[in-house]
Design a protein around this motif. Structure first.
Motif, short mmCIF file in Angstrom:
data_model
loop_
_atom_site.label_atom_id
_atom_site.label_comp_id
_atom_site.label_asym_id
_atom_site.label_seq_id
_atom_site.Cartn_x
_atom_site.Cartn_y
_atom_site.Cartn_z
N ALA A 539 87.96 17.96 43.14
CA ALA A 539 88.49 17.05 42.13
C ALA A 539 89.98 16.80 42.37
CB ALA A 539 88.27 17.63 40.74
N ARG A 540 90.42 15.63 41.94
CA ARG A 540 91.82 15.25 42.10
C ARG A 540 92.24 14.42 40.88
NH1 ARG A 540 95.22 13.91 46.73
NH2 ARG A 540 93.49 14.61 48.04
N VAL A 541 93.40 14.74 40.35
CA VAL A 541 93.99 13.96 39.25
C VAL A 541 95.38 13.53 39.69
CG1 VAL A 541 94.70 13.94 36.84
CG2 VAL A 541 92.69 15.26 37.52
N GLU A 542 95.66 12.24 39.60
CA GLU A 542 96.96 11.70 39.98
C GLU A 542 97.59 10.99 38.78
OE1 GLU A 542 96.48 9.22 43.37
OE2 GLU A 542 96.18 10.91 44.75
N GLY A 543 98.83 11.36 38.49
CA GLY A 543 99.53 10.77 37.36
C GLY A 543 100.70 9.92 37.82
N ASN A 544 101.07 8.98 36.96
CA ASN A 544 102.20 8.09 37.27
C ASN A 544 103.05 7.95 36.01
OD1 ASN A 544 103.95 6.27 38.39
ND2 ASN A 544 102.49 4.56 38.44
N ASP A 545 104.26 8.53 36.06
CA ASP A 545 105.20 8.46 34.94
C ASP A 545 104.57 8.92 33.63
OD1 ASP A 545 107.38 7.57 36.43
OD2 ASP A 545 106.73 5.48 36.29
N GLN A 560 105.45 10.40 40.46
CA GLN A 560 104.10 10.73 40.92
C GLN A 560 103.81 12.22 40.74
OE1 GLN A 560 101.89 8.42 42.14
NE2 GLN A 560 103.42 6.84 41.69
N SER A 561 102.61 12.54 40.25
CA SER A 561 102.18 13.93 40.13
C SER A 561 100.72 14.03 40.57
CB SER A 561 102.34 14.43 38.69
OG SER A 561 101.63 13.60 37.78
N ARG A 562 100.35 15.22 41.01
CA ARG A 562 98.99 15.36 41.56
C ARG A 562 98.48 16.78 41.32
NH1 ARG A 562 99.02 14.17 47.57
NH2 ARG A 562 99.29 12.05 46.77
N ILE A 563 97.21 16.87 40.93
CA ILE A 563 96.52 18.15 40.81
C ILE A 563 95.26 18.07 41.66
CG2 ILE A 563 95.34 19.77 39.27
CD1 ILE A 563 97.06 18.73 36.99
N VAL A 564 95.04 19.07 42.52
CA VAL A 564 93.87 19.10 43.40
C VAL A 564 93.12 20.41 43.15
CG1 VAL A 564 93.05 19.11 45.78
CG2 VAL A 564 95.02 17.69 45.14
N LEU A 565 91.80 20.28 43.04
CA LEU A 565 90.96 21.45 42.75
C LEU A 565 89.73 21.43 43.63
CD1 LEU A 565 90.02 23.87 40.89
CD2 LEU A 565 88.91 22.13 39.46
N GLY A 566 89.41 22.59 44.21
CA GLY A 566 88.15 22.77 44.94
C GLY A 566 87.51 24.07 44.50
N ALA A 567 86.27 24.00 44.01
CA ALA A 567 85.64 25.21 43.45
C ALA A 567 84.15 25.19 43.72
CB ALA A 567 85.91 25.31 41.96
N ARG A 568 83.57 26.38 43.75
CA ARG A 568 82.14 26.54 43.99
C ARG A 568 81.62 27.70 43.15
NH1 ARG A 568 78.37 25.90 48.32
NH2 ARG A 568 76.85 27.62 48.41
N ARG A 569 80.40 27.52 42.63
CA ARG A 569 79.74 28.60 41.91
C ARG A 569 78.33 28.76 42.45
NH1 ARG A 569 77.76 28.92 35.57
NH2 ARG A 569 77.26 31.15 35.58
#
Length: 593
Positions: A539-545, A560-569
């Motif tokens: 998953a990826r979330v990108e923000g702007n201002d 610019q801001s960014r959150i990156v997530l990789g997960a497995r269950r």
């Protein structure tokens, strides 16, 4: 249950004895326990099934007894019979007859049903019913189990019952009488009297249930107010022209009556088959909670008429359900391979169905859920081509905290058959929308807006549902992407690749309880197994201002801001293989957990 009964009968009386000659029986008389124990345990045990017999006495006398018989599978013991007896006429065997005066057990424990073996694929062809033709006649004067304890997995609730009855099977003619009484709760009696003759194909059936209030049935189906129940299914006649009458009463008042019939009948092209008819009607509303009764009214009717060919064809030209606030009518037909040949459905709701009171309270929707009108129409006819169409709407849906002026659903597509005329796939495109939306919560009203619309392209076939193009549109937000639902008979695997956008985060201000601004875009891809809850996502979330009226966070999220997530269950646990935040030149990462 039929398999269990057959197995119980086989345990209590080994028909394999019939394969022995009179001389062989005589030679083994002095080893009666060893002979019968080995016979039963060796013949009834098998792959995934173990039978253990304890305390046999008088196995080849006129009355044999046992202390205990257990049957186990890979998960353990699922059936235990304690202190049983069989009293029989040994000399009758020489005349080709099994005459049993008594077949009993003081206690039977059935905590669960046995594990299922290999499942056979369903066949389209109809099979003619017939009783087994045994090489001997069987007559059991007395079947008795003083106490049978059923575990919750068997019928959905734990219960203790007694069983008594008799049965006979000879020359393709069978009779059975069975009475089941409840021992551990309010009075309950289940009585079955049935018979069938192969030669005449005549079936006689009388099945009744009589339970006091708060009985097993009303708790199993969670019937409102748990009333006393009396029900009966009865009929007599040849299978090629059999009619069963049905009756249901609660609290001493008749509620539902009807009949079901089956008649031998050829189709217009002369193909053999059977016509069927089911008609039920009555005061269904009285069986439901008070808030749900208006929808059904005092008289609900169900009618289905059709024909099923011996080759597997199905034709249901009449299908009707009619309540005070709902009317459904239609027809359906399939070919021998089970693929649809035609389908017509018209469903009307509320004002469109001629409801007495509008708006109509929706059953199961709570006290505040009402609807004013609705209509859904489906059309498909293979004789005119592969195309199908769907048109529907619901008007003035009120769920208390949310009101929707109009819901719409429209679609069109194709039914595709393969070269063998079996169903290959169903394809289509759908348009949907919710308009004139009103929310009790001002924050939700601002965040969602007055309308949501969308469209999707789908393909169903090969045991999976693919939505190749999905788009949902709101005032300043949207969702688009691809999804695939597969393994429909297993774990239900959902694979997806989605993108979402929210162009004006200011619309979330009231909901968040603080001023907000900026834009956010998100994406997610991976899979989720619905039944096991296993997943593997990126998953990826990108923000702007982005601004949330908090100085430190606002400074961090500016630009610019960014959150990156990789997960497995999976069965070993959760693996957070990647997690990183990049905002205003600051980067933080976390590796595997």
């Amino acid at each position: 249950m039929r398999k269990i009964f057959i197995l119980l009968f086989a345990i209590l009386f080994p028909l394999a004895v019939l394969a022995q000659s009179a001389a062989e029986i005589s030679e083994q008389a002095e080893d009666d326990r060893g002979f019968l124990t080995r016979l039963l345990e060796n013949n009834l045990s098998g792959a995934g099934r173990q039978v253990i017999i304890k305390g046999f006495e008088g196995a080849l006398s006129s009355r044999a007894t046992f202390e205990q018989i257990t049957i186990a599978d890979a998960d353990g013991t699922w059936l235990t019979l304690n202190k049983g007896a069989i009293q029989w006429n040994r000399s009758a065997l020489l005349r080709g007859s099994v005459e049993i005066a008594e077949l009993s057990a003081s206690e039977i424990l059935l905590p669960r049903l046995p594990g299922a073996g290999g499942e056979k694929k369903p066949q389209a062809e109809a099979k003619e019913f017939a009783l087994p033709e045994l090489p001997v006649s069987v007559n059991i004067d007395k079947i008795q189990a003083d106490r049978v304890e059923l575990g919750e997995p068997v019928i959905g609730l734990p219960a203790a019952i007694s069983v008594a009855g008799s049965m006979s099977l000879a020359g393709g003619e069978g009779k059975a009488d069975l009475t089941i009484d409840r021992l551990d709760g309010p009075r309950g009696a289940f009585v079955l009297s049935a018979g069938y003759v192969n030669e005449t194909k005549v079936l006689s059936l009388n099945l009744s249930l009589d339970e006091a209030a708060d009985g097993l049935l009303v708790n199993l189906i969670d019937l409102y107010d748990k009333p006393s129940v009396s029900a009966q299914i009865s009929g007599e006649g040849p299978l090629d022209g059999f009619t069963a009458n049905l009756r249901l009463a609660t609290s001493g008042q008749p509620r539902v009556t009807g009949n079901a019939s089956l008649t031998a009948e050829a189709s217009e092209d002369g193909a053999p088959g059977r016509a069927f008819r089911l008609e039920l009607g009555g005061d269904i509303a009285s069986l439901l909670p008070p808030d749900d009764r208006t929808f059904f009214g005092p008289n609900t009717q169900l009618l289905a008429e059709g024909w099923r060919g011996d080759d597997g064809r199905l034709n249901v030209p009449v299908l009707m359900i009619d309540t005070d606030a709902l009317n459904l009518s239609g027809s359906v037909a399939t070919n021998p391979q089970g693929a649809p040949q035609s389908a017509v459905l018209l469903m009307t709701l509320g004002r469109d169905a001629g409801a007495s009171d509008v708006p109509v309270k929706l059953p199961g929707g709570g006290k505040n859920a009402t609807v004013e009108s609705g209509r859904l129409e489906l059309q498909y006819d293979a004789a005119e081509g592969q195309g199908w169409t769907l048109d529907g709407y619901v008007g003035q849906l009120d769920q208390g905290k949310v009101k929707i002026g109009r819901l719409t659903l429209d679609g069109a597509g194709q039914v595709v058959l393969d070269e063998d005329n079996a169903l290959s796939e169903i394809t289509g495109a759908l348009d949907f929308g919710a308009r004139q939306m009103e929310f009790e919560d001002a924050g939700l009203a601002q965040a969602v807006g007055e309308a949501i619309t969308g469209d999707a392209v789908f393909t169903y076939g090969g045991g999976q549902l693919e939505v190749s193009e999905l788009a949902v549109h709101g005032a300043d937000y949207g969702l688009s992407g691809y999804s695939l639902l597969s393994d429909l008979t297993g774990g239900l695997l959902l694979s997806l690749d989605m993108e979402a956008r929210y162009q004006d985060l200011g619309r979330l201000s009231t909901l968040a309880g603080r001023p907000m601004s900026g834009r956010a875009d998100a994406s997610i891809s991976g899979y989720y197994t619905i039944l096991t809850k296993a997943f593997d996502i990126d998953a990826r979330v990108e923000g702007n201002d982005i601004s949330v009226d908090q100085e430190q966070l606002d400074n961090l999220l500016a630009g610019q801001s960014r959150i990156v997530l990789g997960a497995r269950r999976d069965e070993t646990g959760i693996d957070l293989r990647n997690f990183s935040v990049n905002a205003h030149g600051l980067t933080a990462r976390h590796g595997d957990i």
